[in-house]
Design an enzyme around this catalytic site. Structure first.
Site, PDB file in Angstrom:
ATOM      1  N   LYS A 162       0.683  -0.682  -0.351  1.00  0.00           N
ATOM      2  CA  LYS A 162       0.103  -0.175   0.241  1.00  0.00           C
ATOM      3  C   LYS A 162       1.014   1.118   0.229  1.00  0.00           C
ATOM      4  CE  LYS A 162      -4.008  -1.900   0.222  1.00  0.00           C
ATOM      5  NZ  LYS A 162      -5.202  -1.296  -0.937  1.00  0.00           N
ATOM      6  N   ASP A 190      -0.435  -0.612  -4.490  1.00  0.00           N
ATOM      7  CA  ASP A 190      -1.595   0.102  -5.253  1.00  0.00           C
ATOM      8  C   ASP A 190      -1.315   1.844  -3.969  1.00  0.00           C
ATOM      9  OD1 ASP A 190      -4.182   0.887  -4.813  1.00  0.00           O
ATOM     10  OD2 ASP A 190      -4.660  -0.930  -3.365  1.00  0.00           O
ATOM     11  N   GLU A 218      -1.240  -0.466  -9.148  1.00  0.00           N
ATOM     12  CA  GLU A 218      -2.945  -0.185  -9.042  1.00  0.00           C
ATOM     13  C   GLU A 218      -3.260   1.556  -8.589  1.00  0.00           C
ATOM     14  OE1 GLU A 218      -6.143  -2.496  -7.056  1.00  0.00           O
ATOM     15  OE2 GLU A 218      -4.154  -2.550  -6.568  1.00  0.00           O
TER      16      GLU A 218
END
Length: 363
Positions: A162, A190, A218
């Protein structure tokens, strides 16, 4: 065989440790469970994950829509009329995709139990195992590196990281993680809409220059910024994936026609259930764009539906379904995690059941 009742319950499932992204931080999952019962006593189970920051769906909203809007339109209808039931669910109201997903999952579960077949076989799949990743939430650089090393020690070969709260720190964090885990581990990043187009290009080009070999990035920019996704894709070598930009087949059509991304991330809480997820996967397959299936912070009930979907569709080549592994005490069983693999049972429907007493007759 008609639908007799649809009931809803709410559960709070504490996480092993807080989960932090660029959009939110949470230390527990609120799980809205749907139990659909047929006249014969056969039951179907579904679940929804309230994620206000992404879908706009709250716990109270999910419960209210299911009880007052969706359920009354399904009760008394034959479970075998799957397409009609799905149409009713999708047209019952605007938005509320998590509510729709929970009910539709329960419909599929009950129907497959009625026909005594696992969901993945009903959808055309011929295996029951998938290769999964494990996610590192946003934190201090040293902690993220420790988490990455532990994930590899636990037997995973794919790490999803993340990012998105600080683009300059993101460059450093992922660089340190790559050095810590070596070149044989697959890294996915992401950003959860956390960067601008300019920042995205600079971040990704830096990683490319340093040969970090990131598998994909992402949703680097805001969900509405399709032009931004396309601009990033045009200026980097690393594949770009859409997540929050993709809710519906209409969204998929725009992303695909614009050639804005390299991958699509399908989540049942965004699509409103299995049928529209299949439509998106089919559209992407026609456009030769592969798909990932992911989840919100969900329990094994709705994640099981995503696993069956991923097993069944040939254009779903990647999965990100580690959410149940974050739960301190998972109340359901039926998904088997073995290091980086996920298996589902050969039981009919989702193959999910409670570990403890639940006041319905599961068949």
């Amino acid at each position: 065989m008609n639908i007799q009742t649809i009931e809803v319950s709410i559960e709070k499932l504490p996480l092993i440790k807080p989960f932090k992204t660029a959009l939110r931080t949470t230390d527990e999952i609120e799980n809205v469970v749907v139990m659909l019962q047929l006249e014969s006593g056969i039951t179907g189970m579904g679940a929804a994950a309230p994620t206000v920051a992404i879908t706009g769906d709250s716990t109270e909203g999910i419960v209210g829509i299911i009880q007052s809007v969706i359920a009354p339109q399904l009760i008394g209808r034959p479970i075998t009329q799957l397409n009609e039931l799905s149409r009713i669910v999708q047209q019952s109201c605007v938005g509320n995709t998590s509510s729709k997903a929970a009910v539709e999952i329960a419909v599929y579960d009950a129907l497959c139990k009625y026909w005594k077949i696992p969901l993945y076989q009903f959808l055309g799949g011929n295996t029951n195992s998938l290769l999964n990743d494990m996610t590192i939430s946003i934190g201090e650089e040293e902690q993220m590196v420790r988490d990455a090393k532990q994930i590899i020690h636990d037997g995973f070969s794919i790490i999803k990281i993340k990012a998105g709260n600080d683009w300059k720190k993101d460059i450093e964090r992922i660089t340190k993680i790559r050095k810590a885990v070596g070149d044989n581990v697959t890294l996915r990043v992401d950003a959860n809409q956390g960067w601008t187009v300019k920042q995205s290009v600079e971040v990704i080009r830096t990683w490319e220059k340093d040969r970090l070999n990131i598998e994909l990035v992402e949703q680097p920019v805001k969900a509405h910024d399709i032009a931004g996704l396309k601009e990033i894709k045009r200026n980097v070598q690393t594949p770009i994936m859409a997540d929050e930009s993709l809710f519906s087949p209409r969204d998929a059509m725009k992303l695909l026609s614009e050639q804005a991304v390299d991958y699509l991330n399908i989540k049942l809480m965004k699509t409103g259930g299995i049928r529209r997820a299949l439509q998106i996967a089919n559209m992407a397959e026609a456009a030769e764009v592969e798909c990932m299936v992911g989840s919100m912070m969900e329990s094994s009930v709705s994640v099981a539906a995503a696993v069956h979907l991923a097993i069944a569709h040939p254009n779903i080549t990647k999965i990100d379904l580690d959410a149940p592994l974050w739960i301190k005490e998972e109340p359901f069983e039926g998904i088997l995690y073995e290091q980086n693999s996920i298996h589902v049972s050969g039981d009919s429907g989702l193959g999910i059941k409670r570990k403890d007493f639940f006041p319905f007759n599961h068949k």
